[in-house]
Write an enzyme that holds these catalytic residues in place. Structure first.
Site, PDB file in Angstrom:
ATOM      1  CB  CYS A   1      -0.940   0.052   1.208  1.00  0.00           C
ATOM      2  SG  CYS A   1      -2.111  -1.273   1.252  1.00  0.00           S
ATOM      3  CG  ASN A   2       4.744   3.490   0.745  1.00  0.00           C
ATOM      4  OD1 ASN A   2       5.100   4.172  -0.211  1.00  0.00           O
ATOM      5  ND2 ASN A   2       5.028   3.820   1.985  1.00  0.00           N
TER       6      ASN A   2
END
Ligand SMILES: *Cc1c(COP(=O)(O)O)cnc(C)c1O
Length: 837
Positions: free
Chosen positions: A413-414
């Site tokens: 999620c980055n």
């Protein structure tokens, strides 16, 4: 002493040194005393995913349960005594949350919401609405190391830019004139790399850019670190939190608001539920001049918490704060503890090298964890082989599961962090996307570059033993050994003629095999053995084809086929149903079929297919009660074209597309019984549980040829037919499910991955497809059939063991002679999301 115990002892000595050299770090040995009692869920597990959620203690759950059982908590919006009691508890908890961050309740408020993402949405919705109402542009600057939840604000802004740390320094440090309106958002700690970013950015921005606000995403930081908001001039305007990441429970998020900055949040368009002070529902569309309601004024939570607050969770949070304090004292203690372990873990990984001196892993940070202002106890890394090539993170995940190590892998999620550390340009990201890359899929390496990483993160209840477990896992699987001179396995049996030993079909995909009786010849066709994976189970909610990975109990559903009676009988073993279920096998589903079946769009291994689902209640009830999952049987009737599903990435010599219907990767899977011998021999020298050939879920088990002879097969002939061998079958930890009991163990995958790995992929067995013998498209095969094997002519270039195509032979050197021909599937980087079923 075992390897891991020795390692732990060594790490214990290292710890003393770490504590001496870095006095800020301090191991909390008390955790070892209460860990078994407070965290029984950690028995035999190495949990290294605290950045995703830390774990709740047993006593927390007990206290909450006692409180909820003994007290009456009404809805806080009512006015009766029980609701007053709830109200009081919520107000108390609010104060205790603020106290945890040294935030004075006169100047700060906490808004409860679902999670950190919801907190971010509150801020972004409000700021966008505010910009609209005052007629300004909403400018947004986000740090490159942001979680997707912060990236998600971008489309709401009129203008948005991603900044790296240097650009952020420059941006917040340069004076701007009044009249602007914008938001700067950044993580206090990267959820991916554990890198920490300065609170001073907030203060600089406030001094230099009037009209700008800061959103500090503290969700990752506060899992293992205190956050001090006592200086309200330096504090961020908005701080986001995920309480489950701090305490393990309850599932709740929070938004800390600096009251002085809160007026900008008042312009949200939506308000209702608990946030109105007066409301009517007029017949016509309300206007700005005649609004239908007035919203509450007062503290931010009064006008930002829509609807009934999650009051049981807030009460649970109050207990979590107290319980956590009782167990750990303060977040400072946790910070010192995780720092000590973080340094050990980081240094141990850094010290691991291949015999040629190359590091075993690349850790994605530019800071040492002893600098607690700059680096937390979360690390992202990828493993590398001695030749510098990367090992896909999905393969690491599978092996870690075998050793009961829980960690996180993927894009984490980055997206900015992945682009930075994997050195992926925007163009490469777009190309990967165009090639089919999606979040959470199996594409872990593309063009040799990782698409994400392995993340390990420590928490308050991590111990030295957890670090030892991970490092011993690294030593066992990722540090290449000097090839040993030991020639290893020698088979007690001479090479014999090849024969068919066992024929198995799996009438219901992912369920138990039906072993064809020795007296029964069985039909082979283009798409495989007759009735193999002709049926499947589909989830009644999602329509997805169910697999053993998610539902291991499927292994206990035993189908059998009676050709004379034309029935499929399904026997349960050890499942909560007793009756045998019978289904007619008649090829054509009768014309009143809508009574029994319906067409259902489903998915298998990512492909969309249409199956005939049985809607008869007796059938869906049987499977639903057997597995405790709402599901039913479905059929994918055999057609010569395999129903339009074909083998992917097939590089074999056979021309044209190869139909596979519901089968995972190829029509037929062939294994060699004797290839299991050397593997079992190694397993037993380590005291592990020997594997049965059934775990590989092949269709045809051949006996006679030497171990791994099958690597060199081109064709196998029987009767008047033959099978073309297409290439080796990639394996995952699904082969650790005992086909009799559905229990899992580390073997044979742990040993197999040391002995049969090429380019990080583990192989056992060969894919095959039917080749017509006498120009017919079907043949027959039976147990005892003698097999004539045609071997590949070795290509001198590719059989060269130095070409990097040979099996990993570390420590055992068993398979030095085996190498794959270039034309087989082994050379493709096929992502196989369903290697077995
Ligand atoms: C986990 C995390 C989030 C998202 O939190 P949710 O509770 O899932 O909404 C956002 N930012 C960071 C830094 C995180 O670690």
């Amino acid at each position: 002493m075992s390897g891991r115990a020795q390692l732990k002892a060594d790490l214990g000595k290292d710890l003393k040194r770490v504590e001496r050299v870095f006095p800020e770090s301090k191991y909390n040995a008390q955790v070892e005393e209460f860990r078994d009692a407070e965290y029984p869920q950690l028995k035999d597990v190495t949990y290294l995913d605290h950045a995703a959620t830390t774990l709740y203690s047993s006593s927390l759950i007990d206290t909450i349960s006692t409180d909820l059982k003994n007290n009456l908590f009404g809805n806080p919006h009512s006015l009766c005594p029980s609701s007053q009691a709830t109200m009081r508890r919520i107000e108390d908890t609010r104060v205790r949350v603020l106290q945890l961050f040294n935030a004075d309740s006169e100047h700060f408020d906490v808004v409860f919401c679902a999670n950190a993402t919801a907190a971010i949405r509150i801020v972004s919705d409000a700021l966008a609405a505010h910009a609209e109402s005052v007629g300004k542009r909403f400018e947004y600057r986000v740090h490159e190391d942001a979680h997707t939840s912060l990236v998600g604000i971008r489309p709401m802004a009129s203008d948005s830019l991603t900044l790296d740390s240097r650009e952020m320094d420059a941006f917040v440090g340069s004076k701007a004139s009044t009249g602007g309106f914008g938001l700067v958002a950044y993580p206090a700690q990267s959820n991916m790399s554990g890198r920490r970013y300065p609170l001073s950015w907030t203060q600089s921005l406030r001094m230099n850019r009037p009209g700008w606000y800061t959103l500090l995403d503290a969700a990752a930081l506060v899992t293992t670190s205190p956050l001090d908001l006592s200086d309200r001039d330096a504090a961020p305007d908005f701080v986001t939190l995920s309480f489950y990441k701090m305490f393990g429970y309850p599932d709740l998020g929070g938004l800390l608001v600096r009251k002085e900055s809160s007026s900008v949040l008042q312009g949200r368009h939506y308000f209702g539920g608990g946030t109105v002070s007066f409301v009517m529902n007029p017949r016509n569309h309300p206007s700005r001049h005649a609004p239908h309601a007035t919203r509450k004024s007062g503290d931010p939570h009064d006008y930002l918490e829509d609807g009934t607050v999650p009051f049981h969770s807030i009460i649970a949070l109050d207990h979590a704060l107290l319980d956590h304090k009782r167990l750990y004292g303060s977040f400072k203690t946790i910070s010192q503890h995780t720092q000590a372990l973080g340094i050990l873990l980081y240094e141990a990984i850094k010290s691991r090298k291949h015999p040629n001196g190359r590091h075993v892993a690349e850790i994605y940070t530019d800071q040492h964890p002893s600098l607690s202002q700059l680096q937390g106890a979360t690390f992202a890394l990828n493993f590398q082989r001695s030749d510098g090539s990367f090992i896909g993170y999905n393969d690491v995940l599978k092996l870690a599961a075998v050793r009961n190590i829980h960690l996180r892998t993927g894009g984490l999620c980055n997206p900015g962090g992945v682009m930075k550390w994997m050195e992926l340009s925007e163009r490469e990201m777009q190309e990967n996307f165009a090639a089919g890359k999606r979040c959470g899929d199996e594409w872990d390496l593309m063009n040799g570059k990782p698409t994400g990483a392995v993340r390990i993160s420590l928490g308050a209840m991590s111990t030295l033993d957890d670090v030892a477990a991970f490092i011993s896992f690294v030593d066992e699987f990722y540090v290449e050994k000097q090839p040993s001179l030991n020639s290893g396995f020698s088979s007690p049996l001479p090479q014999q003629g090849a024969k068919v030993k066992r024929i198995s079909i799996y009438p219901i995909k992912s369920c138990a095999p039906f072993n064809i009786p020795a007296t029964q010849p069985w039909k082979v066709m283009a798409q495989g053995l007759e009735y193999d994976r002709e049926f499947c189970l589909i989830h009644q909610g999602t329509g997805r084809v169910m697999d053993m990975k998610t539902y291991p109990k499927m292994a206990l559903i035993r189908p059998s086929i009676n050709l004379e009676e034309q029935t499929l009988s399904i026997h349960p073993k050890g499942l909560p149903v007793s009756a045998v279920l019978q289904i007619p096998l008649r090829e054509h589903i009768p014309s009143h079929s809508h009574l029994i079946t319906k067409k259902c769009n489903s998915k298998v291994c990512g492909d969309s297919i249409v199956v005939q689902a049985y809607s008869e209640k007796r059938i869906s009830d049987w499977f639903s009660s057997a597995l405790g999952v709402p599901c039913t049987l479905a059929r994918y009737p055999s057609k010569p074209d395999g129903g339009g599903r074909f083998m992917k990435n097939h590089l074999g010599q056979k021309k044209g597309e190869i139909p596979i219907a519901l089968r995972n990767e190829s029509p037929i899977l062939v294994t060699n019984q004797r290839s299991l011998e050397p593997i079992n021999q190694v397993i037993s020298t380590h005291g592990g549980k020997q594997a049965d050939i059934s775990v590989f879920r092949s269709n045809i088990v051949v006996d006679g040829p030497e171990p791994f002879d099958e690597d060199k097969w081109l064709q196998i002939g029987f009767r008047n037919s033959s099978l073309q061998i297409l290439g080796p079958c990639r394996r995952c930890h699904m082969i650790c499910i005992d086909q009799d009991t559905s229990e899992r163990s580390p073997e044979p995958f742990a040993t197999l991955s040391k002995m049969r790995t090429i380019n990080g992929k583990v192989y056992f067995g060969q894919h095959g497809t039917f080749l017509s013998g006498d120009n017919e498209d079907t043949g027959l095969i039976q147990i005892g059939d003698e097999l004539e094997i045609i071997y590949l002519v070795p290509d001198p270039e590719t059989s060269d063991t130095d070409s990097g195509e040979s099996y990993n032979t570390d420590s055992t050197n068993l398979t030095a002679e085996s190498s794959f021909p270039k034309t087989t599937a082994a050379n493709t980087e096929t992502p196989s999301s369903c290697v077995i079923s």
